[in-house]
Design a protein around this motif. Structure first.
Motif, PDB file in Angstrom:
ATOM      1  N   ILE A  67       5.955  -1.134 -14.606  1.00 38.80           N
ATOM      2  CA  ILE A  67       4.852  -0.178 -14.617  1.00 38.80           C
ATOM      3  C   ILE A  67       3.605  -0.829 -15.191  1.00 38.80           C
ATOM      4  O   ILE A  67       2.485  -0.640 -14.684  1.00 38.80           O
ATOM      5  CB  ILE A  67       5.243   1.073 -15.421  1.00 38.80           C
ATOM      6  CG1 ILE A  67       6.433   1.780 -14.764  1.00 38.80           C
ATOM      7  CG2 ILE A  67       4.062   2.025 -15.551  1.00 38.80           C
ATOM      8  CD1 ILE A  67       6.975   2.949 -15.567  1.00 38.80           C
ATOM      9  N   LEU A  68       3.783  -1.619 -16.242  1.00 38.78           N
ATOM     10  CA  LEU A  68       2.635  -2.287 -16.853  1.00 38.78           C
ATOM     11  C   LEU A  68       2.081  -3.388 -15.954  1.00 38.78           C
ATOM     12  O   LEU A  68       0.870  -3.601 -15.909  1.00 38.78           O
ATOM     13  CB  LEU A  68       3.043  -2.880 -18.207  1.00 38.78           C
ATOM     14  CG  LEU A  68       3.466  -1.866 -19.277  1.00 38.78           C
ATOM     15  CD1 LEU A  68       3.905  -2.582 -20.546  1.00 38.78           C
ATOM     16  CD2 LEU A  68       2.333  -0.891 -19.582  1.00 38.78           C
ATOM     17  N   TRP A 109       5.121  -0.380  -8.133  1.00 38.94           N
ATOM     18  CA  TRP A 109       6.348   0.231  -8.654  1.00 38.94           C
ATOM     19  C   TRP A 109       6.536   1.631  -8.093  1.00 38.94           C
ATOM     20  O   TRP A 109       7.624   1.989  -7.628  1.00 38.94           O
ATOM     21  CB  TRP A 109       6.293   0.275 -10.185  1.00 38.94           C
ATOM     22  CG  TRP A 109       7.470   0.962 -10.801  1.00 38.94           C
ATOM     23  CD1 TRP A 109       8.722   0.457 -10.979  1.00 38.94           C
ATOM     24  CD2 TRP A 109       7.504   2.310 -11.300  1.00 38.94           C
ATOM     25  NE1 TRP A 109       9.539   1.393 -11.563  1.00 38.94           N
ATOM     26  CE2 TRP A 109       8.820   2.544 -11.778  1.00 38.94           C
ATOM     27  CE3 TRP A 109       6.559   3.325 -11.407  1.00 38.94           C
ATOM     28  CZ2 TRP A 109       9.197   3.754 -12.343  1.00 38.94           C
ATOM     29  CZ3 TRP A 109       6.941   4.532 -11.964  1.00 38.94           C
ATOM     30  CH2 TRP A 109       8.243   4.746 -12.422  1.00 38.94           C
ATOM     31  N   ILE A 110       5.499   2.444  -8.120  1.00 38.74           N
ATOM     32  CA  ILE A 110       5.589   3.804  -7.594  1.00 38.74           C
ATOM     33  C   ILE A 110       5.896   3.774  -6.098  1.00 38.74           C
ATOM     34  O   ILE A 110       6.741   4.531  -5.600  1.00 38.74           O
ATOM     35  CB  ILE A 110       4.286   4.577  -7.865  1.00 38.74           C
ATOM     36  CG1 ILE A 110       4.127   4.806  -9.371  1.00 38.74           C
ATOM     37  CG2 ILE A 110       4.278   5.909  -7.115  1.00 38.74           C
ATOM     38  CD1 ILE A 110       2.819   5.454  -9.743  1.00 38.74           C
ATOM     39  N   ASN A 144       2.331  -3.729 -12.442  1.00 35.43           N
ATOM     40  CA  ASN A 144       1.704  -3.230 -11.212  1.00 35.43           C
ATOM     41  C   ASN A 144       2.217  -1.822 -10.945  1.00 35.43           C
ATOM     42  O   ASN A 144       3.189  -1.635 -10.209  1.00 35.43           O
ATOM     43  CB  ASN A 144       2.020  -4.149 -10.036  1.00 35.43           C
ATOM     44  CG  ASN A 144       1.154  -3.863  -8.826  1.00 35.43           C
ATOM     45  OD1 ASN A 144       0.665  -2.759  -8.639  1.00 35.43           O
ATOM     46  ND2 ASN A 144       0.966  -4.863  -7.977  1.00 35.43           N
ATOM     47  N   PRO A 145       1.599  -0.804 -11.538  1.00 37.25           N
ATOM     48  CA  PRO A 145       2.123   0.563 -11.385  1.00 37.25           C
ATOM     49  C   PRO A 145       2.117   1.052  -9.947  1.00 37.25           C
ATOM     50  O   PRO A 145       3.006   1.803  -9.543  1.00 37.25           O
ATOM     51  CB  PRO A 145       1.180   1.388 -12.268  1.00 37.25           C
ATOM     52  CG  PRO A 145      -0.057   0.571 -12.407  1.00 37.25           C
ATOM     53  CD  PRO A 145       0.394  -0.858 -12.371  1.00 37.25           C
ATOM     54  N   ILE A 198      12.602   5.836 -17.772  1.00 44.21           N
ATOM     55  CA  ILE A 198      11.372   5.049 -17.788  1.00 44.21           C
ATOM     56  C   ILE A 198      11.548   3.726 -18.521  1.00 44.21           C
ATOM     57  O   ILE A 198      10.954   2.699 -18.138  1.00 44.21           O
ATOM     58  CB  ILE A 198      10.232   5.864 -18.430  1.00 44.21           C
ATOM     59  CG1 ILE A 198       9.805   6.989 -17.481  1.00 44.21           C
ATOM     60  CG2 ILE A 198       9.043   4.988 -18.772  1.00 44.21           C
ATOM     61  CD1 ILE A 198       9.147   6.508 -16.213  1.00 44.21           C
ATOM     62  N   ASN A 256      11.977   0.510 -16.724  1.00 42.13           N
ATOM     63  CA  ASN A 256      10.913   0.303 -15.745  1.00 42.13           C
ATOM     64  C   ASN A 256       9.571  -0.051 -16.367  1.00 42.13           C
ATOM     65  O   ASN A 256       8.618  -0.347 -15.636  1.00 42.13           O
ATOM     66  CB  ASN A 256      10.748   1.572 -14.890  1.00 42.13           C
ATOM     67  CG  ASN A 256      11.939   1.840 -13.990  1.00 42.13           C
ATOM     68  OD1 ASN A 256      12.059   1.300 -12.902  1.00 42.13           O
ATOM     69  ND2 ASN A 256      12.832   2.695 -14.465  1.00 42.13           N
ATOM     70  N   ILE A 257       9.482   0.004 -17.702  1.00 38.20           N
ATOM     71  CA  ILE A 257       8.195  -0.213 -18.368  1.00 38.20           C
ATOM     72  C   ILE A 257       7.543  -1.548 -18.006  1.00 38.20           C
ATOM     73  O   ILE A 257       6.335  -1.600 -17.708  1.00 38.20           O
ATOM     74  CB  ILE A 257       8.359  -0.074 -19.899  1.00 38.20           C
ATOM     75  CG1 ILE A 257       8.605   1.391 -20.260  1.00 38.20           C
ATOM     76  CG2 ILE A 257       7.127  -0.603 -20.630  1.00 38.20           C
ATOM     77  CD1 ILE A 257       8.829   1.643 -21.728  1.00 38.20           C
ATOM     78  N   ASP A 287       7.859 -10.478 -10.586  1.00 39.65           N
ATOM     79  CA  ASP A 287       7.980  -9.043 -10.356  1.00 39.65           C
ATOM     80  C   ASP A 287       8.412  -8.817  -8.907  1.00 39.65           C
ATOM     81  O   ASP A 287       7.690  -9.167  -7.979  1.00 39.65           O
ATOM     82  CB  ASP A 287       6.637  -8.370 -10.622  1.00 39.65           C
ATOM     83  CG  ASP A 287       6.709  -6.851 -10.464  1.00 39.65           C
ATOM     84  OD1 ASP A 287       7.793  -6.330 -10.126  1.00 39.65           O
ATOM     85  OD2 ASP A 287       5.677  -6.191 -10.689  1.00 39.65           O
TER      86      ASP A 287
END
Length: 685
Positions: free
Chosen positions: A322-323, A329-330, A325-326, A315, A318-319, A131
């Motif tokens: 997000i799953l 990612w944000i 390490n949200p 989205i 990006n899933i 990631d």
């Protein structure tokens, strides 16, 4: 009110491509297109030595461009002949773009920006199951040979090393990496996507405008951005597709309702620039729906549907992240909006970076850009459809006022704007009501107030360049002394760097000077360039810049140009052998910036000699004036015409020519400058 009837075959309806240009303008567009083809040929001709085969397409392009100038499109733009000519012209343009890009990669294979290096490196990590969000990507700098001048710096002088874009920005490379293609992949992806945007735009606009599409897409600013490392080219084709007939979206049904939001969602997944466009587009769709039926519900429904489809498409890529390490990612996708990076660009911030106007609050620029954004949104609604034609360009207006306002933000939305302008239905704007005019005046007043605050808060530090140390014959500045005065009532922790022609270098090392400058304290800082890329050339000029991270301010010295005079040697070349013992007379003339002679007597000019041998530098053994063999440099004073005369002879056998070069020396800091051209002289029998 009666409900609007929608034809059953509406999904197959396309905007009526009304020819907006009379035949005379059509001929003019073909003439411009012919000039562009000639310019493409001239671009390629310059690389004939590097790749001799490019002279063939160069000749073809120039000949075809001349043919277009003679033909100028004819009078029937819709004729089969005209379409064949355009198709072939488009193909030749794409070939020229590909060949020119290849020569650029051969000339400078290094990546020009950190964003391009980060995207490809993130794709490499993702291919191996890692990631990239929340992970340092600093290894990409060396892997793709990114110059430190291509880094993005924070206000404290640290380079940004985290991924700062949505996932599609690097996932788009993954299929090609899996196929084994990695060499300059990011560069070629930029070029391919820019070419795709060109083709889609040309196919979507009316036929009479198509030659101008080739002109637009061939402009140097666009192709230089694509090759140079600006990844905005990746979202251009998606935005072009989304912009086509966007105003008809409220009437779309079935699969046609997914067309525009699908492509727009992909564009948002590449970079944050299209994010600013989304609220304008949703408002436009809602207002179009209301105008069709007269009911606000018929405007709200398509706008919500558009937003949901766009959000879902955005989205989806990006899933996985997000799953995983949200938080990372944000933090990554919001980094350009939230991080404290240095101000830069060609927008309004230029006034603070170069003209000492404002700079006391970078936060004021951020507030100003938000005021402009919300003000334009309100104006968009109140005056609709007056601003409808420029829906896709309004984000560039907003970003013009941001602290980071690069040229790419200002021009990369033009292709989609052109598509929207030529494929949407024209609307007649109604006169503004008295109440609307007062509202517009109030919004304009708020914008002016924000502008006044951004430009009216002065820089907190008074900075003056008081000393310069150079690298001598290398002709760069490697150390400076800067006098700094804290003009505020609060302590400041300054961080310093150099601005070379609008490019901020790596932050300079503080050798002397306090770490914290107390209120109203003055101090002299000795600063050293951290690397060669950060050393300003003597001939170009530079300014030193000071940032504060906590209060977010920028201050700088006035522009400093070490070199105002330089030397020219006459003759500028000696193309024959000089026998041993014979004398050569060289005149050194002082010139100003415009290469005009300077009449200044008594100025010392220094003439040096060296031998650039194949195995390294060697000392020359020539006699300059009355010096002994090999003595260098020798000095002579100028006469009333600003000329110094040197006599040179050599009595020792030399296997290599001796290279002579003259320079001046600064009277205050004693650094050499104003170097002449190099004059090689070969002595022999």
């Amino acid at each position: 009110m009666a409900k609007t009837q929608i034809p059953e075959n509406f999904d197959r309806i396309t905007p009526i491509a009304v020819d907006p240009m009379p035949s005379l303008w059509n001929a003019a567009s073909w003439i411009l297109c012919g000039v562009i083809l000639i310019l493409w040929g001239l671009r390629l001709w310059g690389y004939g030595t590097l790749a001799p085969m490019v002279t063939i397409p160069s000749t073809v392009l120039i000949a075809w461009g001349l043919g277009l100038l003679v033909w100028h499109g004819g009078r029937q733009t819709s004729s089969r002949k005209a379409q064949w000519v355009f198709g072939l012209t488009l193909v030749l343009t794409l070939i020229a773009l590909g060949i020119w890009s290849y020569t650029q990669v051969l000339t400078i294979p290094a990546y020009g920006t950190d964003e391009m290096a980060f995207d490809q490196y993130a794709a490499q990590l993702w291919v191996h199951g890692i990631d990239p969000y929340g992970r340092s990507l600093a290894a990409a700098f060396a892997r793709y040979q990114v110059s430190p001048n291509g880094y993005t710096w924070t206000l404290t002088g640290a380079p940004v090393t985290l991924l700062s874009y949505p996932a599609l920005s690097f996932e788009i490379y993954v299929p090609f990496l899996l196929m084994g293609w990695s060499a300059q992949l990011a560069v070629w992806m930029n070029i391919v996507f820019w070419a795709a945007g060109l083709v889609l735009l040309a196919l979507g606009v009316p036929r009479s405008v198509r030659p101008l599409v080739i002109v637009l897409a061939s402009l140097s600013v666009y192709i230089s951005y694509a090759v140079g490392g600006v990844t905005d080219a990746l979202f251009v084709p998606f935005l072009v597709l989304a912009a086509r007939a966007w105003d008809q979206y409220p009437l779309r049904r079935g699969w046609a309702a997914f067309w525009s939001p699908f492509w727009f969602g992909l564009a948002m997944g590449i970079k944050q620039t299209p994010w600013v466009l989304l609220p304008f587009l949703l408002l436009g769709i809602g207002l179009e729906g209301m105008r069709t039926s007269g009911r606000w519900r018929d405007g709200l429904s398509p706008a919500i549907r558009y937003a949901l489809i766009t959000g879902g498409v955005f989205i989806l890529p990006n899933i996985p992240f997000i799953l995983k390490n949200p938080v990372s990612w944000i933090h990554g996708i919001l980094a350009p909006l939230m991080s404290s990076t240095v101000p830069a660009g060609q927008g309004l911030i230029t006034l603070s970076l170069f003209l000492h106007i404002g700079g006391g609050s970078l936060l004021a620029y951020t507030v100003l850009s938000l005021v402009i954004l919300f003000g334009l949104l309100v104006l968009y609604v109140l005056t609709y459809p007056r601003m409808k034609a420029w829906t896709f360009l309004l984000p560039s207006v907003v970003l013009f006022f941001a602290t980071r306002s690069f040229g790419s933000y200002l021009v990369m939305l033009v292709p989609s704007t052109l598509m929207a302008l030529l494929t949407t239905n024209p609307s007649t704007a109604k006169p503004l009501t008295h109440r609307t005019r007062w509202a517009v005046m109030g919004i304009g007043g708020a914008m002016v107030a924000g502008l006044t605050a951004a430009l009216g808060i002065p820089s907190p530090m008074d900075m003056q360049l008081v000393g310069v140390h150079t690298t001598g014959q290398l002709a760069t500045v490697d150390q400076v002394e800067v006098a700094v005065h804290n003009a505020t009532n609060r302590p400041l922790r300054p961080y310093f760097t150099a601005d070379i022609s609008g490019t901020l270098t790596a932050f300079w090392q503080r050798l002397e000077g306090p770490q914290i400058l107390r209120p109203h304290q003055s101090a002299v800082y000795t600063l050293a360039a951290p690397n060669f890329y950060a050393q300003p050339p003597l001939t170009g000029g530079f300014q030193m810049v000071g940032f504060t991270a906590r209060t977010k301010t920028v201050s700088h010295t006035r522009a400093y140009v070490p070199t105002t005079w330089h030397i020219a040697l006459v003759p500028d070349a000696i193309n024959h052998l000089i026998p041993y013992g014979h004398t050569v007379t060289i005149t050194a003339q002082i010139l100003n910036r415009l290469d005009q002679p300077v009449s200044a007597a008594g100025i010392p000019i220094y003439l040096g000699q060296i031998v650039y041998a194949q195995r390294g530098l060697e000392y020359g053994q020539a006699l300059i004036d009355a010096g002994y063999p090999g003595e260098t440099p020798m000095t002579a004073l100028t006469n009333a015409q600003g000329q110094a005369v040197f006599t040179i002879r050599d009595v020792h056998p030399e296997s290599n020519p001796i290279y002579f070069e003259a320079n001046l020396v600064n009277n205050q800091d004693y650094y050499p400058y104003g170097y002449s051209q190099i004059l090689p002289v070969r002595f022999g029998h």
